[in-house]
Design a protein around this motif. Sequence first.
Motif, PDB file in Angstrom:
ATOM      1  N   PHE A 142       0.830  -1.208   0.000  1.00 40.14           N
ATOM      2  CA  PHE A 142       0.000   0.000   0.000  1.00 40.14           C
ATOM      3  C   PHE A 142       0.863   1.257   0.000  1.00 40.14           C
ATOM      4  CE2 PHE A 142      -1.968   3.356   2.621  1.00 40.14           C
ATOM      5  CZ  PHE A 142      -3.000   3.713   1.760  1.00 40.14           C
ATOM      6  N   CYS A 143       1.866   1.297   0.884  1.00 40.35           N
ATOM      7  CA  CYS A 143       2.733   2.485   0.965  1.00 40.35           C
ATOM      8  C   CYS A 143       3.474   2.720  -0.341  1.00 40.35           C
ATOM      9  CB  CYS A 143       3.728   2.324   2.113  1.00 40.35           C
ATOM     10  SG  CYS A 143       2.973   2.374   3.757  1.00 40.35           S
ATOM     11  N   GLY A 144       3.970   1.645  -0.957  1.00 38.76           N
ATOM     12  CA  GLY A 144       4.701   1.785  -2.208  1.00 38.76           C
ATOM     13  C   GLY A 144       3.834   2.326  -3.336  1.00 38.76           C
ATOM     14  N   LEU A 145       2.632   1.784  -3.460  1.00 34.90           N
ATOM     15  CA  LEU A 145       1.723   2.248  -4.508  1.00 34.90           C
ATOM     16  C   LEU A 145       1.257   3.681  -4.251  1.00 34.90           C
ATOM     17  CD1 LEU A 145      -0.398  -1.000  -4.922  1.00 34.90           C
ATOM     18  CD2 LEU A 145       1.207  -0.061  -6.593  1.00 34.90           C
ATOM     19  N   TYR A 146       0.973   3.992  -2.997  1.00 36.86           N
ATOM     20  CA  TYR A 146       0.513   5.332  -2.624  1.00 36.86           C
ATOM     21  C   TYR A 146       1.585   6.376  -2.928  1.00 36.86           C
ATOM     22  CZ  TYR A 146      -1.420   9.052   0.329  1.00 36.86           C
ATOM     23  OH  TYR A 146      -1.924  10.237   0.808  1.00 36.86           O
ATOM     24  N   LEU A 147       2.813   6.106  -2.505  1.00 34.03           N
ATOM     25  CA  LEU A 147       3.905   7.041  -2.766  1.00 34.03           C
ATOM     26  C   LEU A 147       4.245   7.100  -4.251  1.00 34.03           C
ATOM     27  CD1 LEU A 147       6.237   6.204   0.256  1.00 34.03           C
ATOM     28  CD2 LEU A 147       4.780   8.212  -0.044  1.00 34.03           C
ATOM     29  N   GLY A 148       4.118   5.949  -4.924  1.00 34.49           N
ATOM     30  CA  GLY A 148       4.379   5.931  -6.359  1.00 34.49           C
ATOM     31  C   GLY A 148       3.408   6.802  -7.134  1.00 34.49           C
ATOM     32  N   PHE A 150       1.773   9.507  -5.983  1.00 33.16           N
ATOM     33  CA  PHE A 150       2.090  10.918  -5.761  1.00 33.16           C
ATOM     34  C   PHE A 150       3.406  11.304  -6.426  1.00 33.16           C
ATOM     35  CE2 PHE A 150      -1.230  10.752  -2.630  1.00 33.16           C
ATOM     36  CZ  PHE A 150      -1.734  12.040  -2.635  1.00 33.16           C
ATOM     37  N   GLY A 151       4.339  10.347  -6.511  1.00 36.58           N
ATOM     38  CA  GLY A 151       5.580  10.629  -7.237  1.00 36.58           C
ATOM     39  C   GLY A 151       5.312  10.893  -8.708  1.00 36.58           C
ATOM     40  N   MET A 152       4.404  10.112  -9.292  1.00 39.92           N
ATOM     41  CA  MET A 152       4.044  10.321 -10.689  1.00 39.92           C
ATOM     42  C   MET A 152       3.350  11.669 -10.888  1.00 39.92           C
ATOM     43  SD  MET A 152       4.973   8.043 -12.873  1.00 39.92           S
ATOM     44  CE  MET A 152       5.624   6.385 -12.955  1.00 39.92           C
ATOM     45  N   LEU A 153       2.504  12.062  -9.942  1.00 38.40           N
ATOM     46  CA  LEU A 153       1.846  13.368 -10.040  1.00 38.40           C
ATOM     47  C   LEU A 153       2.865  14.499  -9.974  1.00 38.40           C
ATOM     48  CD1 LEU A 153      -1.289  12.830  -7.753  1.00 38.40           C
ATOM     49  CD2 LEU A 153      -1.273  13.149 -10.238  1.00 38.40           C
ATOM     50  N   CYS A 171      -0.407   7.341 -13.378  1.00 40.87           N
ATOM     51  CA  CYS A 171      -0.957   7.812 -12.103  1.00 40.87           C
ATOM     52  C   CYS A 171      -2.301   7.141 -11.808  1.00 40.87           C
ATOM     53  CB  CYS A 171      -1.150   9.327 -12.144  1.00 40.87           C
ATOM     54  SG  CYS A 171       0.374  10.257 -11.978  1.00 40.87           S
ATOM     55  N   ALA A 172      -3.137   7.032 -12.842  1.00 41.19           N
ATOM     56  CA  ALA A 172      -4.447   6.415 -12.665  1.00 41.19           C
ATOM     57  C   ALA A 172      -4.308   4.950 -12.269  1.00 41.19           C
ATOM     58  CB  ALA A 172      -5.264   6.546 -13.947  1.00 41.19           C
ATOM     59  N   VAL A 173      -3.374   4.255 -12.914  1.00 46.21           N
ATOM     60  CA  VAL A 173      -3.157   2.831 -12.605  1.00 46.21           C
ATOM     61  C   VAL A 173      -2.649   2.666 -11.172  1.00 46.21           C
ATOM     62  CG1 VAL A 173      -1.775   0.799 -13.162  1.00 46.21           C
ATOM     63  CG2 VAL A 173      -2.783   2.166 -15.003  1.00 46.21           C
ATOM     64  N   LEU A 174      -1.638   3.470 -10.801  1.00 45.72           N
ATOM     65  CA  LEU A 174      -1.082   3.365  -9.455  1.00 45.72           C
ATOM     66  C   LEU A 174      -2.103   3.784  -8.391  1.00 45.72           C
ATOM     67  CD1 LEU A 174       2.538   4.740  -9.969  1.00 45.72           C
ATOM     68  CD2 LEU A 174       1.878   2.398  -9.432  1.00 45.72           C
ATOM     69  N   GLY A 175      -2.897   4.823  -8.699  1.00 37.15           N
ATOM     70  CA  GLY A 175      -3.921   5.256  -7.747  1.00 37.15           C
ATOM     71  C   GLY A 175      -4.973   4.191  -7.513  1.00 37.15           C
ATOM     72  N   THR A 176      -5.420   3.557  -8.606  1.00 40.33           N
ATOM     73  CA  THR A 176      -6.393   2.474  -8.471  1.00 40.33           C
ATOM     74  C   THR A 176      -5.815   1.303  -7.693  1.00 40.33           C
ATOM     75  OG1 THR A 176      -7.403   3.102 -10.580  1.00 40.33           O
ATOM     76  CG2 THR A 176      -7.890   0.898  -9.745  1.00 40.33           C
ATOM     77  N   LEU A 180      -7.055  -0.342  -4.075  1.00 40.58           N
ATOM     78  CA  LEU A 180      -7.298  -1.772  -3.872  1.00 40.58           C
ATOM     79  C   LEU A 180      -6.433  -2.332  -2.748  1.00 40.58           C
ATOM     80  CD1 LEU A 180      -7.549  -2.968  -7.591  1.00 40.58           C
ATOM     81  CD2 LEU A 180      -9.414  -2.727  -5.940  1.00 40.58           C
ATOM     82  N   ALA A 181      -5.164  -1.893  -2.712  1.00 35.29           N
ATOM     83  CA  ALA A 181      -4.267  -2.355  -1.645  1.00 35.29           C
ATOM     84  C   ALA A 181      -4.745  -1.855  -0.291  1.00 35.29           C
ATOM     85  CB  ALA A 181      -2.842  -1.877  -1.914  1.00 35.29           C
ATOM     86  N   GLY A 182      -5.275  -0.616  -0.247  1.00 32.61           N
ATOM     87  CA  GLY A 182      -5.815  -0.088   0.994  1.00 32.61           C
ATOM     88  C   GLY A 182      -7.025  -0.874   1.458  1.00 32.61           C
ATOM     89  N   ALA A 183      -7.909  -1.232   0.507  1.00 29.15           N
ATOM     90  CA  ALA A 183      -9.074  -2.042   0.854  1.00 29.15           C
ATOM     91  C   ALA A 183      -8.644  -3.417   1.354  1.00 29.15           C
ATOM     92  CB  ALA A 183      -9.989  -2.180  -0.364  1.00 29.15           C
TER      93      ALA A 183
END
Length: 256
Positions: A142-148, A150-153, A171-176, A180-183
Amino acid sequence: MRLRRAVSTAAICALLAVFAPQARADFLDQAWKRGNEAHLRGDYAGAASAYEQLDKQHVVSADLYYNLGVTYFRQGQLGRAIWAFERALVVAPDDEDARFNVTQARKLADQRTHDKLEGAEREPLWSRIATFFSPSTEVWLFCGLYLGCFGMLFVRRRMAEDSRLAITTACAVLGTAALLAGALLLGRMNLDRIPFAVVLPDTVAVKEGADSNFRTSFEVHGGLRVRVLDREQDWVRVRLANGLEGFVRTEDLGLL
């Protein structure tokens, strides 16, 4: 099934030397030796009694639980054997011997069961997905995808206009994926708050209410894992993997 002796004795003696007064350490060391000697003589009831003394003194050891599982298995107490091996795996998840033994004990327990409940042993798909990874892996994912995301943004803001489409898509792919990882992580946290227990006797009648006078809803067999929802005096409300719920006596369950 092989008993563990030398390594277990050394490990438990080391723990007792640090955390227990000398008299108590000597008592528990003698209990451990009595258990091993009784097992070698084929006195499995005596071995189990000695190991249970250690368990009642709150000695936490994968080897202790493993040896308890072996002695229960030798006596044909498959529910208790499965519970003990499961406890060993809680302490030492990579214990291949305990994992092999619990699998074999479950197979024998299944052979004893004539009227099995459909889906009683297999967790729902969402539960299996939520617990597929270890908790630490889910947190890092979750942390990796979340930071990734925002890094892309951040990178997108500094890209030329004609180069932003690919970054926006990423960004859309990583955000989605982060959502999912958060859920997945939230589902895991909710599940971890509901403890597991193992049915100890060969057969247990599950009641509609917290009293023996209530009607029997269904029966469960020894070794079955159930979720513990709440307690009412000497009774526990449990839930099976297929969603069925009911009440059993506290003494008929071994908590994990």
